[in-house]
Scaffold this motif. Structure first.
Motif, PDB file in Angstrom:
ATOM      1  N   GLU A 107       0.838  -1.205   0.000  1.00  0.00           N
ATOM      2  CA  GLU A 107       0.000   0.000   0.000  1.00  0.00           C
ATOM      3  C   GLU A 107       0.873   1.255   0.000  1.00  0.00           C
ATOM      4  OE1 GLU A 107      -3.422   2.109  -0.301  1.00  0.00           O
ATOM      5  OE2 GLU A 107      -3.111  -0.056  -0.435  1.00  0.00           O
ATOM      6  N   GLN A 108       2.004   1.224   0.784  1.00  0.00           N
ATOM      7  CA  GLN A 108       2.903   2.369   0.831  1.00  0.00           C
ATOM      8  C   GLN A 108       3.597   2.572  -0.515  1.00  0.00           C
ATOM      9  OE1 GLN A 108       5.364   1.185   4.085  1.00  0.00           O
ATOM     10  NE2 GLN A 108       4.182   2.322   5.620  1.00  0.00           N
ATOM     11  N   ALA A 109       3.964   1.493  -1.158  1.00  0.00           N
ATOM     12  CA  ALA A 109       4.603   1.603  -2.464  1.00  0.00           C
ATOM     13  C   ALA A 109       3.654   2.185  -3.494  1.00  0.00           C
ATOM     14  CB  ALA A 109       5.098   0.222  -2.913  1.00  0.00           C
ATOM     15  N   ARG A 110       2.373   1.785  -3.421  1.00  0.00           N
ATOM     16  CA  ARG A 110       1.390   2.307  -4.368  1.00  0.00           C
ATOM     17  C   ARG A 110       1.189   3.800  -4.157  1.00  0.00           C
ATOM     18  NH1 ARG A 110      -1.914  -1.957  -4.282  1.00  0.00           N
ATOM     19  NH2 ARG A 110      -3.067  -1.161  -2.505  1.00  0.00           N
ATOM     20  N   LYS A 111       1.115   4.235  -2.881  1.00  0.00           N
ATOM     21  CA  LYS A 111       0.960   5.661  -2.586  1.00  0.00           C
ATOM     22  C   LYS A 111       2.167   6.462  -3.053  1.00  0.00           C
ATOM     23  CE  LYS A 111      -2.060   5.162   1.463  1.00  0.00           C
ATOM     24  NZ  LYS A 111      -2.169   5.395   2.904  1.00  0.00           N
ATOM     25  N   GLU A 112       3.367   5.896  -2.845  1.00  0.00           N
ATOM     26  CA  GLU A 112       4.586   6.589  -3.261  1.00  0.00           C
ATOM     27  C   GLU A 112       4.621   6.761  -4.771  1.00  0.00           C
ATOM     28  OE1 GLU A 112       8.306   8.467  -2.876  1.00  0.00           O
ATOM     29  OE2 GLU A 112       6.710   8.004  -1.446  1.00  0.00           O
ATOM     30  N   ALA A 113       4.232   5.741  -5.520  1.00  0.00           N
ATOM     31  CA  ALA A 113       4.213   5.834  -6.979  1.00  0.00           C
ATOM     32  C   ALA A 113       3.204   6.875  -7.447  1.00  0.00           C
ATOM     33  CB  ALA A 113       3.886   4.471  -7.582  1.00  0.00           C
ATOM     34  N   ALA A 114       2.025   6.903  -6.779  1.00  0.00           N
ATOM     35  CA  ALA A 114       1.010   7.888  -7.158  1.00  0.00           C
ATOM     36  C   ALA A 114       1.483   9.298  -6.844  1.00  0.00           C
ATOM     37  CB  ALA A 114      -0.287   7.582  -6.423  1.00  0.00           C
ATOM     38  N   ARG A 115       2.168   9.487  -5.713  1.00  0.00           N
ATOM     39  CA  ARG A 115       2.667  10.807  -5.349  1.00  0.00           C
ATOM     40  C   ARG A 115       3.692  11.305  -6.354  1.00  0.00           C
ATOM     41  NH1 ARG A 115       6.879  12.793  -3.400  1.00  0.00           N
ATOM     42  NH2 ARG A 115       7.841  10.762  -3.070  1.00  0.00           N
ATOM     43  N   ARG A 116       4.602  10.436  -6.746  1.00  0.00           N
ATOM     44  CA  ARG A 116       5.618  10.839  -7.723  1.00  0.00           C
ATOM     45  C   ARG A 116       4.975  11.192  -9.059  1.00  0.00           C
ATOM     46  NH1 ARG A 116      10.806   6.819  -7.077  1.00  0.00           N
ATOM     47  NH2 ARG A 116      11.258   7.253  -4.876  1.00  0.00           N
ATOM     48  N   ALA A 117       3.991  10.414  -9.453  1.00  0.00           N
ATOM     49  CA  ALA A 117       3.312  10.696 -10.725  1.00  0.00           C
ATOM     50  C   ALA A 117       2.618  12.041 -10.670  1.00  0.00           C
ATOM     51  CB  ALA A 117       2.315   9.587 -11.035  1.00  0.00           C
ATOM     52  N   ALA A 118       2.033  12.355  -9.479  1.00  0.00           N
ATOM     53  CA  ALA A 118       1.351  13.646  -9.341  1.00  0.00           C
ATOM     54  C   ALA A 118       2.345  14.795  -9.377  1.00  0.00           C
ATOM     55  CB  ALA A 118       0.561  13.669  -8.034  1.00  0.00           C
ATOM     56  N   GLU A 119       3.538  14.606  -8.794  1.00  0.00           N
ATOM     57  CA  GLU A 119       4.555  15.663  -8.813  1.00  0.00           C
ATOM     58  C   GLU A 119       5.049  15.946 -10.218  1.00  0.00           C
ATOM     59  OE1 GLU A 119       7.600  14.510  -6.159  1.00  0.00           O
ATOM     60  OE2 GLU A 119       6.523  15.115  -4.336  1.00  0.00           O
ATOM     61  N   ARG A 120       5.166  14.888 -11.029  1.00  0.00           N
ATOM     62  CA  ARG A 120       5.675  15.077 -12.378  1.00  0.00           C
ATOM     63  C   ARG A 120       4.625  15.596 -13.350  1.00  0.00           C
ATOM     64  NH1 ARG A 120       8.364  10.152 -11.133  1.00  0.00           N
ATOM     65  NH2 ARG A 120       6.677   8.991 -12.150  1.00  0.00           N
ATOM     66  N   GLN A 121       3.339  15.410 -13.016  1.00  0.00           N
ATOM     67  CA  GLN A 121       2.268  15.745 -13.950  1.00  0.00           C
ATOM     68  C   GLN A 121       2.259  17.213 -14.357  1.00  0.00           C
ATOM     69  OE1 GLN A 121       0.478  13.443 -15.299  1.00  0.00           O
ATOM     70  NE2 GLN A 121      -0.578  14.898 -16.651  1.00  0.00           N
ATOM     71  N   PRO A 122       2.462  18.185 -13.459  1.00  0.00           N
ATOM     72  CA  PRO A 122       2.447  19.603 -13.880  1.00  0.00           C
ATOM     73  C   PRO A 122       3.537  19.952 -14.877  1.00  0.00           C
ATOM     74  CG  PRO A 122       2.166  19.424 -11.518  1.00  0.00           C
ATOM     75  CD  PRO A 122       2.529  18.055 -12.006  1.00  0.00           C
ATOM     76  N   ARG A 123       4.644  19.233 -14.812  1.00  0.00           N
ATOM     77  CA  ARG A 123       5.735  19.542 -15.732  1.00  0.00           C
ATOM     78  C   ARG A 123       5.552  18.882 -17.078  1.00  0.00           C
ATOM     79  NH1 ARG A 123       8.756  18.293 -11.052  1.00  0.00           N
ATOM     80  NH2 ARG A 123       9.356  16.312 -12.004  1.00  0.00           N
ATOM     81  N   SER A 124       4.591  17.962 -17.189  1.00  0.00           N
ATOM     82  CA  SER A 124       4.395  17.224 -18.430  1.00  0.00           C
ATOM     83  C   SER A 124       3.464  17.997 -19.348  1.00  0.00           C
ATOM     84  CB  SER A 124       3.792  15.847 -18.136  1.00  0.00           C
ATOM     85  OG  SER A 124       4.637  15.141 -17.261  1.00  0.00           O
ATOM     86  N   LEU A 125       3.621  17.762 -20.602  1.00  0.00           N
ATOM     87  CA  LEU A 125       2.750  18.381 -21.595  1.00  0.00           C
ATOM     88  C   LEU A 125       1.547  17.484 -21.850  1.00  0.00           C
ATOM     89  CD1 LEU A 125       5.422  19.671 -24.121  1.00  0.00           C
ATOM     90  CD2 LEU A 125       4.157  20.993 -22.433  1.00  0.00           C
ATOM     91  N   PRO A 126       0.403  18.084 -22.259  1.00  0.00           N
ATOM     92  CA  PRO A 126      -0.744  17.237 -22.611  1.00  0.00           C
ATOM     93  C   PRO A 126      -0.428  16.383 -23.824  1.00  0.00           C
ATOM     94  CG  PRO A 126      -1.158  19.545 -23.146  1.00  0.00           C
ATOM     95  CD  PRO A 126       0.109  19.509 -22.360  1.00  0.00           C
ATOM     96  N   ALA A 127      -1.221  15.352 -23.945  1.00  0.00           N
ATOM     97  CA  ALA A 127      -0.955  14.387 -25.017  1.00  0.00           C
ATOM     98  C   ALA A 127      -1.054  15.024 -26.385  1.00  0.00           C
ATOM     99  CB  ALA A 127      -1.942  13.220 -24.913  1.00  0.00           C
ATOM    100  N   THR A 128      -1.978  15.976 -26.545  1.00  0.00           N
ATOM    101  CA  THR A 128      -2.119  16.586 -27.866  1.00  0.00           C
ATOM    102  C   THR A 128      -0.945  17.472 -28.188  1.00  0.00           C
ATOM    103  OG1 THR A 128      -3.368  18.375 -26.837  1.00  0.00           O
ATOM    104  CG2 THR A 128      -4.628  16.532 -27.724  1.00  0.00           C
ATOM    105  N   ALA A 129      -0.316  18.058 -27.128  1.00  0.00           N
ATOM    106  CA  ALA A 129       0.830  18.934 -27.382  1.00  0.00           C
ATOM    107  C   ALA A 129       2.090  18.164 -27.705  1.00  0.00           C
ATOM    108  CB  ALA A 129       1.067  19.819 -26.168  1.00  0.00           C
ATOM    109  N   ARG A 130       2.176  16.907 -27.225  1.00  0.00           N
ATOM    110  CA  ARG A 130       3.381  16.127 -27.458  1.00  0.00           C
ATOM    111  C   ARG A 130       3.602  15.838 -28.925  1.00  0.00           C
ATOM    112  NH1 ARG A 130       1.995  13.204 -22.659  1.00  0.00           N
ATOM    113  NH2 ARG A 130       1.142  11.503 -23.904  1.00  0.00           N
ATOM    114  N   THR A 131       2.530  15.839 -29.678  1.00  0.00           N
ATOM    115  CA  THR A 131       2.691  15.532 -31.097  1.00  0.00           C
ATOM    116  C   THR A 131       3.356  16.650 -31.847  1.00  0.00           C
ATOM    117  OG1 THR A 131       0.500  16.425 -31.535  1.00  0.00           O
ATOM    118  CG2 THR A 131       0.643  14.080 -31.061  1.00  0.00           C
ATOM    119  N   ASN A 132       3.405  17.883 -31.249  1.00  0.00           N
ATOM    120  CA  ASN A 132       4.003  19.012 -31.936  1.00  0.00           C
ATOM    121  C   ASN A 132       5.437  19.288 -31.462  1.00  0.00           C
ATOM    122  OD1 ASN A 132       1.609  19.489 -33.309  1.00  0.00           O
ATOM    123  ND2 ASN A 132       0.757  20.662 -31.565  1.00  0.00           N
ATOM    124  N   GLN A 133       6.007  18.429 -30.590  1.00  0.00           N
ATOM    125  CA  GLN A 133       7.372  18.641 -30.092  1.00  0.00           C
ATOM    126  C   GLN A 133       8.381  18.276 -31.175  1.00  0.00           C
ATOM    127  OE1 GLN A 133       8.208  19.989 -27.136  1.00  0.00           O
ATOM    128  NE2 GLN A 133       6.018  20.405 -27.002  1.00  0.00           N
TER     129      GLN A 133
END
Length: 366
Positions: free
Chosen positions: A284-310
């Motif tokens: 359960e702790q590992a699952r929470k840690e993975a979700a937290r890291r994914a949430a931290e990285r999400q603001p820095r990521s581009l939306p899927a539609t924008a990735r096609t124009n990189q």
């Protein structure tokens, strides 16, 4: 005592022995072979008849029975044997390996006449001091020179640094004369002879000649004093000295290269209490840690539609790009952060799928 040369006196017999060799084989430079046989101090006194038997047995076993020879008794405990190696028929007696033959003949004579085995008293690693050496040293009130040399050689060897030059220097400091037997062609040292400062004597049998330095070969002092054995010990001593010098040097601290980054822990303990640090995380702790890291990285990521124009350029060494498709449109290669997010998402999906399968299995069992 014994012999096969005619003549009334010893002078007549000596002359006959010499003349035979000069007449039959004048080209032979050293025709005479001389030796002495002595009984131990612990042995009984042999009679003249017994000495005659001893002399004949020695001559026969040495292969000199066809040569002119004579045995003379000079004292109760020994005889001298003189042989002309030129046989009566003019041929030259074979004297190869004469030392080994003489030792074998001596052992036979000792056993046949009930005498002490001299080989048990003689030690090649440390030969005994002869009776003459002992008597001479007692008259001069000194320790026998052979014993003095053994002690001085050992001290010089220990004091040297393992090199030949250092060894010779220490020999001189301890009052030891030395001379090396060096090959003129190869320059290799085959042996050493040693003598004591001031130990001189006239050549044997030539008392009228000036006195000369008395020399002892290393092997005459003992097996361990031969140059081969001494050189082995000096070489080992030199190696030990080098190792000690290396050990005494101050250790230079080794620092990692400046470009090498410090290794970071593989997992974060941000959400774990101080008591749990260092303990493995639960599922359960590992699952929470993975979700937290994914949430931290999400603001820095581009939306899927924008990735096609990189831009399609990718740094060298990142590996072969994997094409990603969404619908019918082929997307460009993902960045490292995007790949990590995708891996975390797939791992979470597999985890949920496994839990659903377990729940279904339990339901069927009920």
């Amino acid at each position: 005592m014994a012999g096969n040369v005619p003549g009334r006196t010893w002078r007549d017999r000596a002359k006959a022995i010499d003349q035979h060799g000069q007449t039959a084989r004048p080209e032979v430079v050293k025709p005479l072979h001389r030796t002495s046989l002595r009984v131990s101090e612990a042995d009984r006194k042999l009679t003249d008849r017994e000495w005659k038997q001893v002399a004949n047995e020695y001559i026969e076993r040495m292969g000199f029975d066809k040569c002119p020879w004579e045995a003379t008794r000079h004292a109760d405990d020994h005889i001298h044997i003189t042989v002309n190696r030129v046989q009566w028929d003019g041929k030259l007696a074979n004297t190869s390996h004469d030392y080994a033959k003489a030792q074998a003949a001596s052992r036979h004579i000792e056993k046949a006449h009930g005498l002490e085995d001299a080989s048990r008293k003689f030690k090649r690693e440390r030969p005994q001091i002869s009776k003459g050496e002992k008597e001479s040293a007692e008259r001069r009130q000194v320790t026998p020179e052979r014993e003095q040399l053994r002690d001085k050689l050992a001290r010089a060897e220990r004091a040297s640094n393992g090199t030949r030059a250092s060894y010779e220097q220490k020999l001189t400091e301890h009052g030891v004369e030395f001379r090396a037997n060096v090959s003129k062609t190869t320059g290799r040292v085959s042996g050493y002879s040693y003598g004591l400062d001031g130990h001189t004597a006239s050549p044997k049998g030539e008392q009228q000649r000036p006195q000369e330095q008395v020399w002892f070969k290393g092997s005459q002092l003992g097996r361990d004093y031969s140059w081969n054995k001494t050189q082995e010990r000096l070489t080992e001593q030199q190696r030990s000295s080098e190792v000690n010098r290396e050990t005494d040097r101050p250790a230079t601290p080794r620092t990692p290269p400046a470009s090498m980054p410090e290794r970071q822990p593989a997992t974060s303990n941000r959400d774990r209490s101080s008591e749990d640090v260092g303990q493995p995380m639960t599922r359960e702790q590992a699952r929470k840690e993975a979700a937290r890291r994914a949430a931290e990285r999400q603001p820095r990521s581009l939306p899927a539609t924008a990735r096609t124009n990189q831009p399609t350029a990718q740094p060298t060494g990142q590996g072969r790009p994997s094409p990603m498709t969404q619908g019918n449109e082929q997307q460009r290669p993902m960045t490292r952060e995007q790949a990590q997010e995708e891996a975390a998402r797939r791992a979470a999906e597999r985890q949920r799928e496994q839990e659903r399968n377990r729940d279904q299995d339990k339901g069927r069992g009920r």
